[in-house]
Design an enzyme around this catalytic site. Structure first.
Site, PDB file in Angstrom:
ATOM      1  N   ASP A 130       2.734  12.846 -41.882  1.00 48.63           N
ATOM      2  CA  ASP A 130       2.193  12.243 -40.669  1.00 48.63           C
ATOM      3  C   ASP A 130       2.749  10.827 -40.544  1.00 48.63           C
ATOM      4  OD1 ASP A 130       0.837  10.798 -42.590  1.00 48.63           O
ATOM      5  OD2 ASP A 130      -1.136  11.024 -41.655  1.00 48.63           O
TER       6      ASP A 130
ATOM      7  N   LYS B  27       3.403  20.561 -39.467  1.00 54.08           N
ATOM      8  CA  LYS B  27       2.534  19.580 -40.137  1.00 54.08           C
ATOM      9  C   LYS B  27       1.134  20.155 -40.358  1.00 54.08           C
ATOM     10  CE  LYS B  27       0.726  15.916 -38.065  1.00 54.08           C
ATOM     11  NZ  LYS B  27       0.594  14.628 -37.358  1.00 54.08           N
TER      12      LYS B  27
END
Length: 211
Positions: free
Chosen positions: A138, A120
């Site tokens: 997210d 991420k």
């Protein structure tokens, strides 16, 4: 959901959020990298408060190494998990100096090899610092993708892969921030603000709120 509806959704989000970008404060790829590492399980606001004090003193790998782990902790102790984050940032800075001449690498593989950097974080850096059309999923993006049915999936990686496949090409670079900002301010977790949502008629969420 068909591609025409997805295109309409992203067209409207892009019109409503004309300059989508991160809410983390930074001026270099390195500052962004440190801010994103600090932002795990923390708010952007909290990270910005800490980096506003840290960066005038140390905003390069060498300067942060010279602060040392204990010195760094003094600047980031208001942020959750600051002990492990400080340890990772020191290792990260050492790796940047030893392997990348102090520069932030521009490949996912090299970014993910750095301490404290997962998929991420790597995606955020590639997208925000280097304008690559990556999408870091997210909690906001995961929720919006599933709730609207733009890209439903049971795991973060499944949602990411579907977004990469289905987001219209012209919106790929900004999709990450469009979805985060939409999730942060409109399609919020507890009670989405459907009445003020620009894509309410296109969204396939079954439990839309009235007010």
């Amino acid at each position: 959901m068909n591609k025409e509806k997805r295109l309409a959704i992203f067209d409207r989000l892009a019109a409503a959020i004309p300059e989508p970008t991160t809410e983390l404060n930074y001026s270099t790829p390195f500052e962004l990298l440190i801010a994103v590492v600090l932002s795990a399980q923390a708010t952007d606001k909290g990270v910005n408060k800490a980096t506003a004090k840290l960066y005038p003193v140390a905003n390069t790998p060498q300067a942060i190494l010279e602060l040392g782990e204990e010195g760094l902790k003094e600047y980031i102790k208001t942020i959750g998990l600051y002990n492990s984050k400080a340890a990772n940032i020191i290792k990260l800075c050492r790796s940047l100096l030893e392997k990348h001449d102090g520069e932030v690498p521009q490949s996912r593989e090299q970014l993910e090899a750095l301490a404290g950097v997962g998929r991420k974080t790597a995606n955020v850096i590639l997208n925000t610092a280097f304008d690559q059309p990556t999408i870091a999923v997210d909690t906001h993006i995961f929720r919006v993708s599933n709730r609207t049915r733009i890209a439903p999936g049971k795991t973060v990686l499944e949602v990411e892969k579907k977004l990469e496949k289905w987001v219209p090409k012209q919106h790929k670079k900004d999709a990450h921030h469009l979805l985060i900002l939409h999730g942060r301010y409109t399609c919020i977790a507890r009670k989405p603000r459907c009445q003020s949502c620009v894509i309410a008629d296109l969204c396939e969420y079954k439990d839309k709120t009235d007010s």
